[in-house]
Design a protein around this motif. Sequence first.
Motif, mmCIF file in Angstrom:
data_model
loop_
_atom_site.group_PDB
_atom_site.id
_atom_site.type_symbol
_atom_site.label_atom_id
_atom_site.label_comp_id
_atom_site.label_asym_id
_atom_site.label_seq_id
_atom_site.Cartn_x
_atom_site.Cartn_y
_atom_site.Cartn_z
ATOM 1 N N GLU A 1 7.648 14.828 8.856
ATOM 2 C CA GLU A 1 8.269 14.419 7.754
ATOM 3 C C GLU A 1 8.590 13.493 7.169
ATOM 4 O O GLU A 1 9.208 12.906 5.936
ATOM 5 C CB GLU A 1 9.073 15.661 7.512
ATOM 6 C CG GLU A 1 8.855 17.149 7.747
ATOM 7 C CD GLU A 1 8.526 17.277 9.272
ATOM 8 O OE1 GLU A 1 8.178 18.275 10.114
ATOM 9 O OE2 GLU A 1 9.311 16.972 9.745
ATOM 10 N N GLU A 2 8.376 12.481 8.413
ATOM 11 C CA GLU A 2 8.765 11.530 7.914
ATOM 12 C C GLU A 2 7.744 10.117 7.872
ATOM 13 O O GLU A 2 7.822 9.033 7.991
ATOM 14 C CB GLU A 2 10.095 10.038 8.792
ATOM 15 C CG GLU A 2 11.578 11.663 8.736
ATOM 16 C CD GLU A 2 11.989 10.446 10.183
ATOM 17 O OE1 GLU A 2 13.859 10.823 9.831
ATOM 18 O OE2 GLU A 2 12.104 10.520 11.286
ATOM 19 N N THR A 3 6.896 10.765 8.237
ATOM 20 C CA THR A 3 5.144 9.826 7.381
ATOM 21 C C THR A 3 4.919 9.261 6.647
ATOM 22 O O THR A 3 5.667 7.576 7.181
ATOM 23 C CB THR A 3 3.672 11.094 7.397
ATOM 24 O OG1 THR A 3 3.850 11.246 8.749
ATOM 25 C CG2 THR A 3 2.919 10.350 7.161
ATOM 26 N N GLN A 4 5.398 9.101 5.649
ATOM 27 C CA GLN A 4 5.531 8.115 4.485
ATOM 28 C C GLN A 4 6.437 6.498 4.483
ATOM 29 O O GLN A 4 6.007 5.675 4.321
ATOM 30 C CB GLN A 4 6.335 8.749 3.475
ATOM 31 C CG GLN A 4 4.692 9.933 2.736
ATOM 32 C CD GLN A 4 5.629 10.594 1.669
ATOM 33 O OE1 GLN A 4 6.469 10.378 0.787
ATOM 34 N NE2 GLN A 4 4.997 11.647 0.580
ATOM 35 N N LYS A 5 7.984 7.009 4.871
ATOM 36 C CA LYS A 5 8.610 6.148 5.493
ATOM 37 C C LYS A 5 8.269 5.188 6.871
ATOM 38 O O LYS A 5 8.205 4.345 6.729
ATOM 39 C CB LYS A 5 9.904 6.402 6.147
ATOM 40 C CG LYS A 5 11.120 5.509 6.366
ATOM 41 C CD LYS A 5 12.392 6.392 6.624
ATOM 42 C CE LYS A 5 13.718 5.253 7.120
ATOM 43 N NZ LYS A 5 14.561 5.821 7.626
ATOM 44 N N MET A 6 7.188 6.024 7.831
ATOM 45 C CA MET A 6 6.828 4.919 9.127
ATOM 46 C C MET A 6 5.900 4.122 8.620
ATOM 47 O O MET A 6 5.301 2.869 8.394
ATOM 48 C CB MET A 6 6.407 6.113 9.658
ATOM 49 C CG MET A 6 5.789 5.101 11.233
ATOM 50 S SD MET A 6 5.343 6.349 12.357
ATOM 51 C CE MET A 6 4.185 5.598 13.242
ATOM 52 N N LEU A 7 4.972 4.600 7.301
ATOM 53 C CA LEU A 7 4.135 3.812 6.897
ATOM 54 C C LEU A 7 4.107 3.059 6.348
ATOM 55 O O LEU A 7 3.229 1.117 6.272
ATOM 56 C CB LEU A 7 2.717 4.773 6.292
ATOM 57 C CG LEU A 7 1.552 6.203 6.756
ATOM 58 C CD1 LEU A 7 1.414 6.301 5.463
ATOM 59 C CD2 LEU A 7 0.351 5.413 7.429
ATOM 60 N N SER A 8 5.178 2.884 5.400
ATOM 61 C CA SER A 8 6.125 1.103 4.470
ATOM 62 C C SER A 8 5.903 0.341 5.925
ATOM 63 O O SER A 8 5.988 -0.536 5.203
ATOM 64 C CB SER A 8 7.052 1.936 3.797
ATOM 65 O OG SER A 8 8.022 2.202 4.755
ATOM 66 N N GLU A 9 6.189 1.103 6.452
ATOM 67 C CA GLU A 9 6.752 -0.238 7.717
ATOM 68 C C GLU A 9 5.668 -0.917 8.379
ATOM 69 O O GLU A 9 5.285 -2.107 9.123
ATOM 70 C CB GLU A 9 7.411 -0.155 8.804
ATOM 71 C CG GLU A 9 8.628 0.288 8.419
ATOM 72 C CD GLU A 9 9.873 1.051 8.772
ATOM 73 O OE1 GLU A 9 10.311 -0.340 10.216
ATOM 74 O OE2 GLU A 9 10.163 2.365 9.091
ATOM 75 N N CYS A 10 3.952 -0.640 8.791
ATOM 76 C CA CYS A 10 3.329 -0.810 9.334
ATOM 77 C C CYS A 10 1.862 -1.587 8.633
ATOM 78 O O CYS A 10 2.021 -1.129 8.133
ATOM 79 C CB CYS A 10 2.533 0.875 9.858
ATOM 80 S SG CYS A 10 3.860 2.027 10.787
ATOM 81 N N ASP A 11 2.218 -2.762 9.631
ATOM 82 C CA ASP A 11 0.867 -3.695 9.195
ATOM 83 C C ASP A 11 -0.524 -3.068 9.477
ATOM 84 O O ASP A 11 -1.593 -3.323 9.173
ATOM 85 C CB ASP A 11 1.214 -4.885 9.966
ATOM 86 C CG ASP A 11 2.918 -5.588 9.916
ATOM 87 O OD1 ASP A 11 2.605 -5.810 8.803
ATOM 88 O OD2 ASP A 11 3.415 -5.824 10.539
ATOM 89 N N ILE A 12 -0.563 -2.466 11.096
ATOM 90 C CA ILE A 12 -1.850 -1.778 11.647
ATOM 91 C C ILE A 12 -1.269 -0.393 12.166
ATOM 92 O O ILE A 12 -0.444 0.008 12.524
ATOM 93 C CB ILE A 12 -2.206 -2.777 12.701
ATOM 94 C CG1 ILE A 12 -2.338 -4.534 13.067
ATOM 95 C CG2 ILE A 12 -3.334 -2.284 13.548
ATOM 96 C CD1 ILE A 12 -3.198 -4.515 11.974
ATOM 97 N N VAL A 13 -2.450 0.209 11.728
ATOM 98 C CA VAL A 13 -2.140 1.849 11.726
ATOM 99 C C VAL A 13 -3.424 2.434 12.215
ATOM 100 O O VAL A 13 -4.680 2.192 11.932
ATOM 101 C CB VAL A 13 -2.583 2.475 10.354
ATOM 102 C CG1 VAL A 13 -1.770 3.966 10.696
ATOM 103 C CG2 VAL A 13 -0.756 1.707 9.486
ATOM 104 N N PHE A 14 -3.706 2.800 13.866
ATOM 105 C CA PHE A 14 -3.853 3.573 14.588
ATOM 106 C C PHE A 14 -3.966 5.100 14.664
ATOM 107 O O PHE A 14 -2.866 5.863 14.317
ATOM 108 C CB PHE A 14 -3.538 3.892 16.412
ATOM 109 C CG PHE A 14 -4.483 2.153 16.278
ATOM 110 C CD1 PHE A 14 -5.722 1.750 17.052
ATOM 111 C CD2 PHE A 14 -3.399 0.874 16.201
ATOM 112 C CE1 PHE A 14 -6.283 0.762 17.312
ATOM 113 C CE2 PHE A 14 -3.829 -0.371 16.870
ATOM 114 C CZ PHE A 14 -5.179 -0.641 16.880
#
Length: 311
Positions: free
Chosen positions: A75-88
């Motif tokens: 449920e916190e996906t959007q918050k986490m994505l805002s911090e990631c430079d590289i997404v796997f």
Amino acid sequence: MNTLDSNFNMQKKLSSLTYGFFGLGLMGGSLAKAIRSEILNKENSQGKILASDCRIQTLEEAQKEKIIDKFYSVEETQKMLSECDIVFICLYPKATKEFIKNNIEYFKENAIITDISGVKTELVEAIPQDLSGINPKTTAQFIPGHPMAGSEKEGYLHSSSKIFAGRNYILMPYKNTKPENLDILKSIIYKIGFTNIITTDYKTHDHKIAFTSQLCHIIASALVESAEDTQITQFGGGSFEDLTRIAMINAPLWTELFLANKTELLTHIESFEKSLDKLKKQIQDEQTKNLQENLELVRSKRILMVENTSK
């Protein structure tokens, strides 16, 4: 700038990035462990690893092992994505497609997004070359990828940073992929143990993978299914074991892979059936000369494959 300076600057950059993993199973866990040990466990590293998975227990274990720095619920996906430079994105193919489409506006500015899906056609044709085609404000870039490594075992529990040593990694950049983004991703891949990166298009990928991976799993599964009994391995000398290790299969994943790539896979199955029928007839009719010549040709072809792999 000389090579030493360039390598130093790249290492410094890689060790300062925030890596995000969506899906922390066998592959996601192995990639996270490899990045931790080979990139972030360095002196003065400022980088972080974040993870999200539907299994909270897995995330807690990864944090306890100090593989990840922080975890987020689904449920916190959007918050986490805002911090990631590289997404796997380490999900099944269909889930990967939906993940990108549903979260396109939440990726961090200039983030590099990649995946590990074993089939690409449906995914790539659903995601435009320029992600801004879905959301005009997006500056993130998606570079499809496929690490050619794995295990017959499943889940984070069996993940290991060592499974990538000496393996191939396939990348399918788009025409508009920024060279610097591709360089960063390639540097990560080499750092964690892969020795060869193949750059190709998604259609070539799916055609070749249908043979080198999916057909092999089909053959292994059929061989096990045809066994007279489960005690047959008492008569094994290694051949059966080597051929059928991959038959200990993740059924939901491989069902999706087989069906998603069925046109290419069926083509290879039919070709294999022809070769099997030829060998069957040569044995049935005791065509000694033809059988021997056939086996010698096969041996020569396999030797040539080894030579081409080492180039």
